[in-house]
Design an enzyme around this catalytic site. Structure first.
Site, PDB file in Angstrom:
ATOM      1  N   GLU A 243       0.932  -1.048  -0.578  1.00  0.00           N
ATOM      2  CA  GLU A 243       0.355  -0.197  -0.469  1.00  0.00           C
ATOM      3  C   GLU A 243       0.489   0.878  -0.136  1.00  0.00           C
ATOM      4  O   GLU A 243       0.089   2.364  -1.078  1.00  0.00           O
ATOM      5  CB  GLU A 243      -0.730  -0.010   1.689  1.00  0.00           C
ATOM      6  CG  GLU A 243      -2.064   1.337   1.120  1.00  0.00           C
ATOM      7  CD  GLU A 243      -3.039   0.935   2.015  1.00  0.00           C
ATOM      8  OE1 GLU A 243      -3.934   0.050   2.521  1.00  0.00           O
ATOM      9  OE2 GLU A 243      -3.174   1.264   3.146  1.00  0.00           O
ATOM     10  N   ARG A 269      -0.987  33.160 -20.514  1.00  0.00           N
ATOM     11  CA  ARG A 269      -1.527  34.142 -19.411  1.00  0.00           C
ATOM     12  C   ARG A 269      -0.230  35.517 -19.576  1.00  0.00           C
ATOM     13  O   ARG A 269       1.063  35.118 -19.675  1.00  0.00           O
ATOM     14  CB  ARG A 269      -1.693  33.505 -18.655  1.00  0.00           C
ATOM     15  CG  ARG A 269      -1.883  34.943 -16.898  1.00  0.00           C
ATOM     16  CD  ARG A 269      -3.142  35.264 -16.826  1.00  0.00           C
ATOM     17  NE  ARG A 269      -3.177  35.741 -15.783  1.00  0.00           N
ATOM     18  CZ  ARG A 269      -3.025  37.412 -15.294  1.00  0.00           C
ATOM     19  NH1 ARG A 269      -3.346  38.209 -16.289  1.00  0.00           N
ATOM     20  NH2 ARG A 269      -3.605  37.840 -15.052  1.00  0.00           N
ATOM     21  N   GLN A 280      10.778  34.915 -13.480  1.00  0.00           N
ATOM     22  CA  GLN A 280      11.966  33.084 -12.625  1.00  0.00           C
ATOM     23  C   GLN A 280      10.670  33.151 -11.252  1.00  0.00           C
ATOM     24  O   GLN A 280      10.727  31.602 -11.390  1.00  0.00           O
ATOM     25  CB  GLN A 280      13.247  34.345 -12.189  1.00  0.00           C
ATOM     26  CG  GLN A 280      13.900  33.475 -12.174  1.00  0.00           C
ATOM     27  CD  GLN A 280      15.302  33.363 -12.075  1.00  0.00           C
ATOM     28  OE1 GLN A 280      15.370  33.973 -10.709  1.00  0.00           O
ATOM     29  NE2 GLN A 280      16.212  33.436 -12.544  1.00  0.00           N
TER      30      GLN A 280
END
Length: 381
Positions: A243, A269, A280
């Site tokens: 798991e 954008r 940066q």
């Protein structure tokens, strides 16, 4: 260790991606808001073979080697916008199913493993209200009687508990022996005295039901004892290695999708007259997302490689669980920050990854417990 992939393996990953994109993304936001388990999509996954990918064909599985299976699960996570469904699938596969495959008799595998692989929901019940990180401080008891055992106690915060039909439940058959007196049982909903709670609301993974298991004078026949009496410690440890190593395989696919969406947005954008990717601060966050993604893959693949070679993997599984769960939270935070206001307005469905990731710091042993395991295996006294 060779982590290169064959054309056949990459084709299987693409097949898993396409399946998820086409079949697992219906009304995700509505289901997530209302804690609705995607029953139809779960059945589609079972029919597609997901629950059986790493399991033997004789019990209804696909028989894929472990590395191929985790790569396909990665693809599933990439294609699914619902993190809860892949998490539910991974949870059942790597705990409940692995426990039955590893410790079950042939009759138990034919009866229960087949059902689980075909889509029956199973839960793995060890956590109690007072035994979370202290896993073996169990209060649930199993009293030996003629023909079987009487179980009394409760399990809390159990994934898939409210909808499970089968549960692997741990109880103490001899409290004086402590952890060496713990035994596992396969319990199904037809047994008198076994009931479940309603869904417990939580911050994320809301399409994955979490709740409690209740046992009140529940008779479990001896044939449903999983492994030998007192072997619960070994069974639990074995299941937890699987798991912890693999439960977040699908989240790696989601991290890959996050990165693609983020790069696309950063290149489109504009702010202050240029695309935000030119700043940066943004490009460094994207670089960190890539670094986390690739490092997460290496942790996952190393666990799978060791598993496939039948080599010890306890430390590597703990490192994989720790790193991937924390990396997903960090990358989900960067995902939100780069998208700005869109990242916190729920209609854009960007915030969901962060909420879904928070539970990963707790599930299958907290990050602190994983660090304890790693340090201990490195020889820290």
């Amino acid at each position: 260790m060779d982590f290169s992939w064959s054309k056949e393996q990459l084709a299987l990953k693409e097949k898993a991606k396409t399946f998820a994109q086409e079949h697992l993304n219906t009304d995700v936001s509505q289901k997530e808001r209302n804690n609705i388990f995607p029953t139809e999509e779960w059945k589609k996954c079972a029919d597609f073979g997901v629950l059986g990918w790493p399991f033997p064909k004789e019990y209804g599985g696909s028989g894929y080697d472990i590395m191929t299976a985790v790569l396909m699960l990665e693809g599933l996570g990439y294609g699914s916008s619902d993190n809860g469904l892949p998490f539910s699938l991974n949870s059942q596969m790597w705990s409940t199913q692995v426990a039955i495959e590893a410790f079950g008799t042939d009759d138990q595998k034919k009866k229960y493993l087949r059902k689980l692989i075909s889509g029956t929901v199973g839960a793995f019940g060890i956590t109690e209200e007072g035994s979370g990180s202290d896993t073996y401080a169990l209060e649930m008891t199993a009293e030996k009687v003629d023909g079987g055992y009487i179980l009394n106690g409760e399990k809390h915060y159990i994934t898939l508990a409210p909808i499970c039909e089968i549960a692997v439940a741990f109880a103490t058959t001899n409290p004086k022996l402590g952890r060496w007196g713990i035994t596992a049982f396969i319990v199904d909903r037809s047994m008198d005295g076994f009931t479940v709670s309603e869904v417990r609301d939580k911050v994320g993974m809301r399409t994955t039901p979490m709740g409690n298991l209740y046992f009140k004078d529940c008779f479990v026949p001896e044939e449903n004892r999983l492994g030998k009496e007192g072997s619960g410690l070994s069974l639990f440890s074995s299941a937890m290695e699987s798991e912890r190593g693999y439960i977040f395989a699908s989240q790696i696919g989601r991290m890959e999708k996050q990165l693609e969406l983020t790069i696309k947005y950063a290149n489109s954008r504009k702010s202050f007259g240029k695309t935000i990717g030119n700043f940066q601060a943004i490009s460094h966050r994207i670089a960190n997302m890539r670094l986390r993604l690739e490092t997460s893959k290496m942790h996952l693949y190393k666990v799978a490689y060791l598993d496939q070679q039948k080599l010890p993997l306890m430390k590597e599984a703990a490192m994989a669980k720790l790193y991937i769960s924390e990396a997903f939270v960090e990358s989900s935070t960067d995902f939100i920050r780069i998208f700005g206001a869109k990242g916190v307005v729920t209609e854009y469905e960007i915030d969901r990854d962060l909420r879904d990731g928070l539970g990963g710091l707790i599930y299958s042993g907290t990050s602190d417990i994983q660090r304890n395991i790693i340090a201990k295996l490195d020889g820290v006294q």
